[in-house]
Design an enzyme around this catalytic site. Structure first.
Site, short mmCIF file in Angstrom:
data_model
loop_
_atom_site.label_atom_id
_atom_site.label_comp_id
_atom_site.label_asym_id
_atom_site.label_seq_id
_atom_site.Cartn_x
_atom_site.Cartn_y
_atom_site.Cartn_z
N ARG A 6 -8.08 2.35 10.55
CA ARG A 6 -7.42 2.67 8.75
C ARG A 6 -8.13 2.09 8.02
O ARG A 6 -8.16 3.16 6.81
CB ARG A 6 -5.98 2.66 8.58
N TYR B 72 5.36 1.80 7.74
CA TYR B 72 4.39 1.45 8.90
C TYR B 72 4.44 1.41 10.31
O TYR B 72 5.57 1.52 11.26
CB TYR B 72 4.26 0.10 8.68
N ARG C 86 5.80 -11.47 6.96
CA ARG C 86 6.37 -11.20 5.65
C ARG C 86 8.16 -10.56 6.04
O ARG C 86 8.57 -9.51 6.26
CB ARG C 86 5.86 -9.75 6.06
N HIS D 239 0.14 -15.37 11.45
CA HIS D 239 0.23 -14.64 11.28
C HIS D 239 1.11 -13.67 12.54
O HIS D 239 1.15 -12.74 12.35
CB HIS D 239 -0.72 -13.80 10.54
N ARG E 122 0.99 -13.09 1.43
CA ARG E 122 0.98 -12.26 0.16
C ARG E 122 1.98 -12.06 -0.91
O ARG E 122 2.67 -10.84 0.69
CB ARG E 122 -0.57 -11.95 -0.01
N HIS F 75 -0.85 0.53 11.63
CA HIS F 75 -0.71 -0.73 11.17
C HIS F 75 -1.09 -1.90 12.12
O HIS F 75 -0.84 -2.33 12.88
CB HIS F 75 0.85 -0.85 10.53
#
Length: 399
Positions: free
Chosen positions: A270, A174, A81, A141, A111, A298
């Site tokens: 979380r 984050y 990302r 990822h 996404r 995160h």
């Protein structure tokens, strides 16, 4: 009716300072701020950062220094990302234009960032970088950066493995962990993993890394089972995990089994948690806490007491089927004793003591907000880390 949630991204741009949190300036220690001090520090010992309390500038400097260092021969990086503005991708392009070997694994299925990633991938290709796009059936990822550098005694590899994206915007919003190391086994694992990502290898075994979908679930389950065996023998056994989500049935079943045999388990989850704590004869030894504060939690951290010789992993993987079966994820062991003690005695301990932003999950599936005792004091873990950034304690004064 329906509400377009993207409208909130516009609302935060409104100029109303009284509605905003006070500004937060992340810490950057002097030895992590500039080249060559950063590489000299990593060569001496592993370096741990906890964003946004520790500045993301160190990660950017890691890549920028490599791009400008004539001794660096190659850079390999995963990009998941990236965001609309990406100094790191610009530095990779600059390195490629300077003639360095630059390889980037760009995930086009990230996404909300698909168009950004396509734009940056084209820019990297134009600059001469080797760009790959992963597997059709798997998302890449994991968060990896490998730098190969010529030194007096030969070639040395430097690695960064994180829990968060190489994105300066999310790095301010984050909480994430990042580990810098030049451990030869980890560097070789990362190099071979890049070969796997580009289709040049079918490797399934690694020296130290846990890699999904190859051996990560197995590695976690083996560690949970070992804590259970230690508890049965009356040894020191404890598990603590900090995750975004806990959904995977096999991991949940293993935690239930360990709890039933006396293993004390602390879970900081979380988001979604499909495990029910405090169930008689099933999960009486499990406590689940969710921290919802100024920064989105995160980071992913897995801690196993191992009878006084702790085993700790950090990385990109949550305990979810999608992460363990349908994504390329990485967990890296933290082996520096000083960092292990910090993660146990400072990070995990403080998160478990929060009584301002903490919510405890009950056996019936409801959450109860933890509040300070009448005679006690309020403890906000995120505010504490803003005032006590880990890198300041571990690596000294600010730059």
């Amino acid at each position: 009716g329906f509400l377009g949630m993207e409208v909130f991204h516009e609302l935060v741009k409104i100029d109303r300072p009284n509605l905003r949190f006070p500004p937060h300036v992340p810490n950057v220690s002097e030895c992590l701020a500039t080249y060559p001090a950063l590489f000299e520090t990593i060569a001496t010992e592993d370096v741990l950062l906890h964003h946004p309390f520790d500045g993301f500038r160190t990660v950017e400097e890691f890549v920028a220094s490599a791009a400008n260092d004539p001794q660096v021969v190659g850079i390999k990086q995963t990009l998941y990302r990236v965001g609309t503005e990406s100094p790191i991708v610009e530095m990779l392009a600059e390195a490629a234009e300077e003639g360095k070997q630059v390889a980037a694994q760009v995930e086009l299925k990230a996404r909300f960032d698909e168009s950004n990633n396509i734009t940056w991938a084209r820019a990297l290709e134009h600059a001469g970088a080797h760009v790959t796009y992963g597997f059709p059936e798997l998302k890449t990822h994991c968060k990896l950066c490998l730098i190969v550098r010529r030194e007096q005694n030969g070639v040395r590899s430097f690695v960064h493995i994180g829990t968060g994206n190489y994105n300066p915007s999310t790095a301010r919003q984050y909480t994430d962990l990042g580990l810098f190391t030049c451990d030869a086994d980890i560097a070789q694992d990362v190099s071979e993993l890049f070969n796997y990502l580009t289709g040049f290898s079918r490797q399934t075994q690694f020296r130290k890394l846990l890699v999904a979908p190859l051996n990560l679930r197995e590695g976690i389950l083996d560690r949970i089972a070992k804590e259970e065996r230690l508890a049965k023998k009356g040894k020191h056994a404890r598990i603590a995990m900090k995750l975004n989500s806990l959904v995977d049935p096999e991991v949940i079943e293993a935690l239930y089994h360990a709890s039933a045999h006396g293993v004390k388990i602390d879970l900081i989850v979380r988001g979604t948690c499909c495990l029910r704590p405090q169930m008689p004869e099933l999960s009486e030894n499990i406590r689940v806490t969710s921290i919802v504060g100024r920064f989105l939690e995160h980071s992913r951290l897995y801690y196993f007491e191992n009878d006084g010789q702790p085993v700790v992993y950090l990385g990109s993987a949550d305990a979810m089927r999608r992460n363990l079966d349908r994504r390329v994820e990485v967990l890296v062991p933290v082996e520096n004793q000083r960092l292990v003690e910090h993660l146990r005695d400072v990070l995990l301990k403080n998160y478990l003591e929060d009584n301002v932003h903490a919510w405890e999950l009950r056996a019936d599936g409801t959450y109860h907000r933890r509040t300070p005792a009448k005679s006690g004091h309020a403890f906000d873990v995120q505010a504490w880390f803003m005032a006590n950034p880990p890198s300041k304690a571990l690596y000294g004064r600010n730059a």
